[in-house]
Design an enzyme around this catalytic site. Sequence first.
Site, PDB file in Angstrom:
ATOM      1  CG  ASN A 117     -13.457  -3.904  20.458  1.00  0.00           C
ATOM      2  OD1 ASN A 117     -13.188  -3.360  19.395  1.00  0.00           O
ATOM      3  ND2 ASN A 117     -14.219  -3.326  21.390  1.00  0.00           N
ATOM      4  CB  THR A 161     -16.544  -7.089  21.453  1.00  0.00           C
ATOM      5  OG1 THR A 161     -16.690  -5.671  21.388  1.00  0.00           O
ATOM      6  CG2 THR A 161     -15.938  -7.561  20.147  1.00  0.00           C
ATOM      7  CD  GLU A 163     -16.350  -0.466  20.570  1.00  0.00           C
ATOM      8  OE1 GLU A 163     -16.291   0.703  20.184  1.00  0.00           O
ATOM      9  OE2 GLU A 163     -15.587  -0.916  21.434  1.00  0.00           O
ATOM     10  CG  HIS A 182     -11.664   0.052  19.363  1.00  0.00           C
ATOM     11  ND1 HIS A 182     -11.414   1.400  19.174  1.00  0.00           N
ATOM     12  CD2 HIS A 182     -12.622  -0.022  20.317  1.00  0.00           C
ATOM     13  CE1 HIS A 182     -12.203   2.088  19.986  1.00  0.00           C
ATOM     14  NE2 HIS A 182     -12.944   1.249  20.687  1.00  0.00           N
ATOM     15  CG  HIS A 184     -10.973   3.586  24.646  1.00  0.00           C
ATOM     16  ND1 HIS A 184     -11.787   3.001  25.587  1.00  0.00           N
ATOM     17  CD2 HIS A 184     -11.558   3.329  23.442  1.00  0.00           C
ATOM     18  CE1 HIS A 184     -12.833   2.433  24.992  1.00  0.00           C
ATOM     19  NE2 HIS A 184     -12.710   2.610  23.693  1.00  0.00           N
ATOM     20  CG  HIS A 244     -14.958   5.655  20.660  1.00  0.00           C
ATOM     21  ND1 HIS A 244     -15.901   4.903  20.008  1.00  0.00           N
ATOM     22  CD2 HIS A 244     -14.361   4.804  21.512  1.00  0.00           C
ATOM     23  CE1 HIS A 244     -15.878   3.671  20.459  1.00  0.00           C
ATOM     24  NE2 HIS A 244     -14.941   3.576  21.374  1.00  0.00           N
TER      25      HIS A 244
HETATM   26 ZN   LIG Z   1     -14.209   1.795  22.226  1.00  0.00          ZN
END
Ligand SMILES: [Zn+2]
Length: 357
Positions: A117, A161, A163, A182, A184, A244
């Site tokens: 996000n 979102t 988050e 953010h 991954h 994460h």
């Molecule tokens: Zn995440």
Amino acid sequence: MKNVISLRDLEEMIRQGHDLRSLPAEAILTPSARDFLRDLEWNGGGKAKPASAAADTGKPAGNGKPQPPSKPLTSRSPKAELDAFFNSPYCEDLKRQICDIGRRLWERAYVDGNGGNIAIRVGDDLVLCTPTLVSKGFMKPEDMCLVDFEGRQLGGTAKRTSEILMHLQMMKAQPKDVASVHCHPPYATAFAVAGVVPPTCMIPEYEVFASVAIAPYRTPGTPEMGKLVADLVDKHNTILMANHGVVTWSHNSAEEAYWRMEIIEAYCRTLLVAAQLGRPAKTFTTEQLQDLLKIKQSLGFVDPRYGLKECELCDNEEWRPGVQCAVPPRPGAEAGYDAEAEAAVQAITDQILAQMK
Ligand SMILES: [Zn+2]
């Protein structure tokens, strides 16, 4: 309203008391009209300036990008004003930037499924952000959401979102934070899974642009998770979220927060490749690191190492497989210990031998 808007049209709108922030998203501005809007001065009242579209290119304001309103809106502004702002050329430009960054995150495989996000601060307590349950590679400007600092949605039809709460907690804790990303990315996330802060003194770009720490694991999207990250943003701009992913922030633009993601991921990848070469990775010296930290400070980036002495800067001891730190061990430390130990062993041996006689 006309599709092409000239300087004369803008002057006429001001004469008639129209709000220039309500220009339609599809409006095309003539060059002189663009210059006029650009020159409307931003007045942030001493607070953090919403991310400037102009800053994203690294050029000063004046590149023809739509500028923020001269008086920033807040979540308490009238709904009509908020709606007009959300659809203004300024916000539309930022929405396109978010889509563009999302596409790059997806193309680089930094996001999986609907993960990741992006948030951009656009007012005292207003934030543009990505929607939930949409791949970051295929977002459209009309998917974007406007929220207040509590996460309440004020604009956009898609749901924001979950988050976003973490991004908002970061912005509350770090007033300079105007944009955060953010995702991954696999190599940096591997360090986050292993609980290893990458060792330092190996690549200058990493030292200058990133300042890394690890936040412990909590369920994504919970206030507990957001707090653990927010507790670190005072001195760190790149947070590895244990088990994460990674979140970065910038005091300039979403583009810069995105660059940080490229930098941390390239760095972690390079370290892992270097670790396979069969030789300990070498580091540059703490004097050389000190030079980079001076550049970093001049750019306004946070770092917990400012003001530390050179002898305090080497922190590669925990890294496995081994990094050979360029800083030599403290002179005499090893030898002194060994000499003492040897003398003690000798004394005990002598005693035992004497008793046996
Ligand atoms: Zn995440």
